[in-house]
Scaffold this active site. Structure first.
Site: not given
Lengths: 294, 215
Positions: B77, B182, B184
């Site tokens: 990102c 994302h 994560e």
């Protein structure tokens, strides 16, 4: 807790704002200054908290025109405040496309018993809290971010410190409780047993916990970060100081390098005058904004 | 392996938690000097404009130098926006390490953020550990897109590894892996981390074989 897709996206944006500074702005020009200084988001307002406090009267959601101009001026997320319990102001802000809604004690409450059911919204909410119980009740209502209330517009960090310390200490205490004590603790905190159990197990809130209410210097920002805040809101502290541009940059640097006194020293030099502060004992109980919220 | 995570601002903590879960040692990086201690580097999401003001000239140079020397990098990102060749909406400064053009907030504002299960995996590089059973379950990724950018142009040396409706969302250029979503923030993105670990493993092995000091 974070299983629902919509809530994951809301908390996800809060995660992106970690380690950053969110600044109160009242014009598009101020928003540009904030962005150039490194703010991770701006809070669009009609008046900063210290002016709201000085001028009195009913404080409501900012005018649409002001918020729209600020949204056009910057590429970072734009937040805006609604009155506690005023879900229609929140509906309007969601329709407008603001990125985060602050259900805030700085504005005059619209409901003296209930907060907004934030699960009904796509837009994420941040809410203020003075202690763990208040934080957990707001999370139970769907808040994606918690911030300490501090005392907005006071330029005095003492209340934010009190609230952050109280939350951290209660979190530690909760983690040490036995299973059989958690039910009773949930009752005392006024939050659901499931949430209390989850927080006890993880030792931290399931959403980011930021600091707000009284930050006026880079040292104040670093102090809140060292006490466990994950980001910092600065309200009147920047644009009520003598050199907003410089102070904004300094607070951003201090928030990132909060653990490095050398860096905090460097950014604390030659900042001009901070905003004038208020001694807490000069405020009557009913004048304290932090007492709003249930 | 030791993975550094740029920790100026953003969701570095979520990356650190994932990396630790998948067995890597992590180091949060705020200063240029700290870059020399790692085998790979994660540039996390956050706000790219804020990251630009926090990146000192030394850190920028150190970072660019390491990446050019072959240090494996995983950018997500805002991290991707930081290293792109060019940035639009609005135009802004970038490090020009990854030959892509990227458009910020290309899907809209936060109310337009979304989670997608329609990600398609293309020619992925070898993983750190290939799974024993080829049931393809691990190839089913979930993409969390938050105020996400779009890669609007890829240079010749950039390969698309994952796409969403014809848009590249995870690309690779030599030692750089970069995504617009994302991983994560998802339990179903282990594959992405394994691809990155594969790049790190290869880089560490190459340097050992050639008797070169680590990057």
């Amino acid at each position: 807790m974070n299983q629902e897709p919509s809530l994951r996206l809301k908390v996800g944006l809060a995660e992106m704002l970690r380690g950053g500074v969110i600044m109160d702005v009242v014009t598009a020009r101020q928003a540009e200054i904030a962005q150039a200084a490194g703010a991770v988001a701006v809070m669009a307002l009609e008046r900063v908290p210290s002016d709201i406090r000085a001028q009195g009267g009913v404080a409501r959601m900012a005018s649409i025109g002001v918020i729209e101009e600020i949204m056009k001026a910057v590429s970072i997320p734009v937040m805006a405040k609604v009155r506690i319990g005023h879900f229609v102001e929140a509906q309007i802000l969601q329709e407008l496309g603001v990125d985060f809604v602050d259900e805030s004690e700085v504005l005059t409450p619209a409901d003296d018993k209930l907060h907004i059911n934030k699960f009904e919204f796509t837009v994420p909410f941040v809410c203020g809290a003075r202690n763990l119980g208040e934080a957990l009740r707001r999370i139970s209502e769907g808040a994606a971010m918690i911030r300490t209330k501090g005392e907005a517009g006071s330029g005095n960090i003492v209340e934010a410190v009190r609230h952050m310390r109280s939350m951290q200490s209660e979190l530690r205490k909760l983690s040490s409780l036995g299973e059989e004590e958690l039910v009773n603790q949930a009752k005392e905190l006024g939050a659901s047993y499931e949430l209390v159990r989850l927080v006890a197990k993880q030792g931290k809130l399931p959403v980011p916990n930021f600091a707000a209410g009284g930050v006026a210097t880079p040292a104040d920002a670093a102090l809140m970060m060292q006490l466990g805040a994950e980001s910092v809101f600065v309200g009147s502290g920047i644009f009520k100081s003598s050199d907003p541009e410089k102070r904004a940059r300094a607070i951003v640097q201090a928030t990132t390098h909060y653990n490095d006194p050398k860096s905090v020293l460097e950014c604390s030099r030659e900042l001009g005058e901070a905003m004038p502060g208020l001694e807490m004992s000069t405020l009557k109980e009913h004048e304290k904004l932090q007492n709003r919220g249930w | 392996m030791k993975i550094g995570i740029l920790a100026l601002q953003g969701d570095f903590r979520s990356h650190a938690e994932r990396l630790a879960k998948f067995g890597a040692d992590t180091l949060l990086i705020k200063k240029a000097g700290e870059l020399s201690a790692v085998d790979g580097l994660v540039l996390p999401g956050g706000e790219s404009t804020a990251l630009l003001t926090l990146l000192t000239p030394e850190l920028k140079e150190g970072l660019a130098e390491k990446v050019r020397a072959g240090l494996p990098v995983f950018a997500t990102c805002a991290g991707l926006i930081l290293i792109a060749q060019s940035v639009r909406n609005p135009e802004q400064e970038s490090l020009g390490l990854l030959d892509v053009e990227v458009t910020r907030n290309a899907y809209g504002r936060q109310v337009d953020s979304f989670i997608s299960e329609e990600l398609k995996v293309h020619n992925r590089p070898p993983l750190f550990t290939e799974p024993a059973h080829a049931d393809n379950q691990h190839e089913k990724l979930e993409g969390v897109f938050i105020r996400a950018p779009k890669i609007t142009h890829c240079g010749a040396g950039v390969n698309t590894i994952v796409s969403l409706k014809n848009d590249p969302v995870l690309v690779r250029q030599d030692n750089i892996l970069a995504g617009t979503f994302h991983p994560e923030l998802s339990d179903r993105c282990e594959l992405v981390y394994k691809i990155f670990f594969g790049l790190v493993e290869k880089s560490v092995a190459c340097h050992k074989a050639a008797n070169l000091p680590p990057i």
